[in-house]
Design a protein around this motif. Sequence first.
Motif, PDB file in Angstrom:
ATOM      1  N   LEU A 134       0.846   4.085  -2.921  1.00  0.00           N
ATOM      2  CA  LEU A 134       0.546   5.486  -2.606  1.00  0.00           C
ATOM      3  C   LEU A 134       1.716   6.406  -2.932  1.00  0.00           C
ATOM      4  N   ARG A 168       3.491  13.044  -9.520  1.00  0.00           N
ATOM      5  CA  ARG A 168       2.359  12.697 -10.349  1.00  0.00           C
ATOM      6  C   ARG A 168       2.525  13.110 -11.809  1.00  0.00           C
ATOM      7  N   PHE A 192       1.405   9.351  -5.787  1.00  0.00           N
ATOM      8  CA  PHE A 192       1.289  10.729  -5.335  1.00  0.00           C
ATOM      9  C   PHE A 192       2.608  11.466  -5.162  1.00  0.00           C
ATOM     10  N   LEU A 212       0.824  -1.201   0.000  1.00  0.00           N
ATOM     11  CA  LEU A 212       0.000   0.000   0.000  1.00  0.00           C
ATOM     12  C   LEU A 212       0.863   1.258   0.000  1.00  0.00           C
ATOM     13  N   LEU A 213       1.931   1.249   0.777  1.00  0.00           N
ATOM     14  CA  LEU A 213       2.832   2.407   0.809  1.00  0.00           C
ATOM     15  C   LEU A 213       3.517   2.622  -0.541  1.00  0.00           C
TER      16      LEU A 213
END
Length: 166
Positions: free
Chosen positions: A56, A63, A60, A52-53
């Motif tokens: 993300l 971008r 982000f 998940l890290l």
Amino acid sequence: MNQTICKHLDIYSMSNNETGNFFHCLAYHATAKPVSSSLLACFTLSVIVTNLLVILFGLFSHREQISIFDRLLISHSISNLISGLTALPTFFVSTLFNYWPFDRQLCTLYLAFENTLAAIDIFHILFMSWIRIRSIKAPSNYKNEFFSKHIITLIALIWLSASLFW
């Protein structure tokens, strides 16, 4: 000694040496089960959190300048996250019970799904290695090649080819 074997042994028909082995086996499984289950739970949670890290951070952090390698890394992390959310908990349950508690069709589906995710991981690693080699070998042509314009199509092709492989 296996836990199911330990449960079915007759203590009264054993010699002293066999009885000692029997109680050693029971003591081993009484301590090993919580340790192994807690280690598997920590491993499953770490796989989920780290992927998940990575997803993300990859989405982000920068971008407007997301690179080909970043997109492949995000896709690779998504496949690992799916594995952490589906395949690892079922493996955790079967390890905890020391047998497969579900039916045969789910076992077949689980194995096919887990092997498909492993093939997706392998294909991602191969393609990322190929991209790194291309960026080192011909850095001027690296950004202008075909796969830089069609990276989403190639990621879908990786997922599809690995799915068809199994």
